[in-house]
Structure formats: structure tokens, C-alpha cells
Design a protein around this motif. Structure first.
Motif, short mmCIF file in Angstrom:
data_model
loop_
_atom_site.label_atom_id
_atom_site.label_comp_id
_atom_site.label_asym_id
_atom_site.label_seq_id
_atom_site.Cartn_x
_atom_site.Cartn_y
_atom_site.Cartn_z
N UNK A 78 -5.92 9.45 -2.96
CA UNK A 78 -4.67 9.84 -3.60
C UNK A 78 -4.82 10.01 -5.10
N UNK A 79 -5.52 9.04 -5.74
CA UNK A 79 -5.70 9.14 -7.20
C UNK A 79 -6.54 10.37 -7.55
N UNK A 108 1.36 13.45 -0.06
CA UNK A 108 1.04 12.03 -0.26
C UNK A 108 2.30 11.17 -0.12
N UNK A 119 0.83 -1.21 0.00
CA UNK A 119 0.00 0.00 0.00
C UNK A 119 0.86 1.25 0.00
N UNK A 157 1.72 7.01 -6.69
CA UNK A 157 0.68 7.99 -7.03
C UNK A 157 1.20 9.41 -6.79
N UNK A 207 -7.83 10.96 1.93
CA UNK A 207 -6.66 10.08 1.94
C UNK A 207 -5.95 10.12 3.29
N UNK A 221 -7.37 5.49 1.18
CA UNK A 221 -6.06 6.11 0.95
C UNK A 221 -5.77 6.20 -0.54
N UNK A 222 -5.92 5.06 -1.25
CA UNK A 222 -5.55 5.04 -2.67
C UNK A 222 -6.55 5.84 -3.51
N UNK A 279 -7.45 1.17 3.10
CA UNK A 279 -6.57 1.19 1.93
C UNK A 279 -7.30 1.78 0.72
N UNK A 312 2.36 1.84 -3.40
CA UNK A 312 1.36 2.35 -4.34
C UNK A 312 1.12 3.84 -4.11
N UNK A 313 1.01 4.23 -2.83
CA UNK A 313 0.75 5.64 -2.52
C UNK A 313 1.95 6.50 -2.94
#
Lengths: 102, 172
Positions: B21-22, A39, A12, A19, B40, B17-18, B14, A15-16
Motif C-alpha cells: 500500500x505504501x 486500497x 491493520x 494509506x 497488497x 498489505x501495508x 500484514x 492503517x490501510x
């Protein structure tokens, strides 16, 4: 259901981080670039806390506190620079600030 | 049963968060980006709580969501972003940047996958003394072992305060 391991947290966090890197490298708006840096710093913190939990050691949380301190200082100075920049150049697009370009 | 709840909560946080973020890196409107970033950061706070880092959970919400994001929203209102919202959002090098990030991601993903069995730690360190809460343990360590870095961090914050005031001031 399978239990959550350190591997899940690291995946995770990676991935963050990716991004956030995409945001820093591709966006033009400086405000959103600064948000993407937040982030990235949060991805680092997830990593630190995951290892702190796995190793039953509080040092990782101390490091996370120092990372948060740095994030605060970075955001304050960065936004101050952004205000000064907007006052002088009337733009917030990163690729229009090209005084040093050949 | 408890493991099931932890697993479900992990995937919920999760996703927060993702997803946040996106949305942060793709939205056109900077205020929408800031709101997504708040989602996030709250997800990250939830992950801290799942890992028994209660003090950092509180710090994350008070400092990040309450402090830094407030600062961001103030600056968004101070700086005129209407023009920027109607222009091109991504720079000319976005394809190269995406390729570079994909390469780094493939590398990190490969090594995480190869080393995933190495993360099963046999036995942790000494562990926390019984009867000592998370905040107490952090305070003990912060004010004894990490006293000098703590003081240096306070100097850093002072420099940041002075620096941001000097930067944002009209004429010095």
C-alpha cells in the motif's frame, strides 16, 4: 506468542484506510488516485471479514462480495472516464482539470 | 503451535498489505504502483484465507488481481504517462492533507485502543451448520436472504458495462 484477535485486523484495516486516503488526497496522477480507492475498499473488506470470522456469521462475507462488485463497476467506469478525459485534455494530472475553479 | 503459525502468517500478510500500500501511493512510475498494488491485494487474499473465507480468497485473486489490475495495466498502456512521470507527483495541498489524515488516524487509533477489550466476543452467532463448506454457506445466504440485492448488483454491473463503453468511445 500471543494469538491474533479481531483488534489486530481492525488496526491493520485502519492503517490501510489511512494509506489509501493519503494517496487520494495528495497524488496528482489520476490512475494512482483510482488505485488508492481500491486500497480503501480493501480496508473495508478486511474489516467485514474480521467481524464475520469473529461472530461466526456469513453475512459479512456477503457484504464483502457486494463491495467487490462495486469496486469492479467503479474501476470500469472510472477508467473509461479517464480515457475520455485524456482524449480531450491530454493530461492525467488531477489539479490541471480546473474548469470549475473560480 | 497452530496459533504460532497463524500469528506469524498474519504478520507476514500484514507486512505485504501495508508495504504494498505504501509503495502504491509513493511510486513515481504508474506501472510500479500497479505491481505494488497487486502485492497488497495478494496479502489481503492471504488474510481472507487465514479467516476461513476461502470463497472470498478465490474471488479476490481471480477478480482483483486477474481482472481489475489487468484493466489498470491496459489503461496505463493506453494513456501516455511518460510526461506525468517527470512532473511533480504530489499536489500543493499535500501538507494539509497529511495533517487531516493524521488527525483522523489519531482519532481512529485512540478509539481502537480504548475499545480493544470490547472486541473479545463471548459467543458467536448460530454458526455454520456442520458439514457445510464456506462456499455453500455463502451461496445459501446469497440466493435466499440476499436475492434482491444480488439481482440489483447484476443491474449495476450492466450499467457499468454500458457506461464504460460509452465513456471510452470516440464519438457516440
Amino acid at each position: 506468542m500471543h494469538p491474533i484477535t479481531t483488534f489486530h485486523y481492525l488496526a491493520l484495516s485502519a492503517a490501510l484506510l489511512l494509506i489509501g486516503t493519503v494517496g487520494v488526497l495528495t497524488r496528482r496522477n489520476v490512475v494512482i488516485i483510482l488505485m488508492s480507492i481500491e486500497l480503501i475498499l480493501n480496508a473495508v473488506n478486511i474489516n467485514l471479514i474480521a467481524f464475520s470470522h469473529a461472530l461466526h456469521n456469513v453475512n459479512g462475507q456477503i457484504f464483502a462480495i457486494f463491495v467487490i462488485t462495486d469496486a469492479v463497476a467503479e474501476a470500469a467506469v472510472g477508467l473509461g472516464i479517464l480515457i475520455a478525459l485524456f482524449r480531450n485534455k491530454e493530461t492525467v494530472q488531477a489539479d490541471e482539470m480546473d474548469l470549475l475553479k473560480w | 503451535m497452530l496459533t504460532d503459525i497463524n500469528t506469524i502468517l498474519f504478520y507476514v500478510f500484514a507486512a505485504l498489505v501495508l508495504g504494498g500500500g505504501i509503495l502504491t501511493v509513493t511510486r513515481r512510475n504508474a506501472v510500479h504502483s500497479a505491481i505494488s498494488l497487486i502485492v497488497s491485494l495478494l496479502g489481503v487474499a492471504g488474510l481472507y484465507l487465514l479467516q476461513q473465507a476461502e470463497f472470498l480468497f478465490a474471488v479476490q485473486i481471480v477478480l482483483y488481481v486477474g481482472g481489475i489490475m489487468l484493466l489498470f495495466l491496459f489503461v496505463i498502456m493506453l494513456v501516455n504517462l511518460d510526461l506525468a512521470a517527470h512532473q511533480r507527483q504530489f499536489n500543493k495541498q499535500w501538507l494539509v492533507a497529511l495533517a487531516a489524515v493524521a488527525a483522523v488516524g489519531a482519532g481512529v487509533g485512540y478509539f481502537l485502543y480504548r475499545g480493544k477489550d470490547a472486541f473479545h466476543f463471548a459467543e458467536g452467532g448460530a454458526g455454520l451448520p456442520p458439514g457445510l463448506g464456506n462456499t455453500e454457506a455463502i451461496a445459501d445466504s446469497l440466493f435466499s436472504e440476499y436475492l434482491l440485492p444480488f439481482e440489483i448488483a447484476s443491474v449495476l454491473l450492466l450499467v457499468a458495462v454500458v457506461g464504460s463503453v460509452v465513456m471510452a468511445k470516440k464519438r457516440i
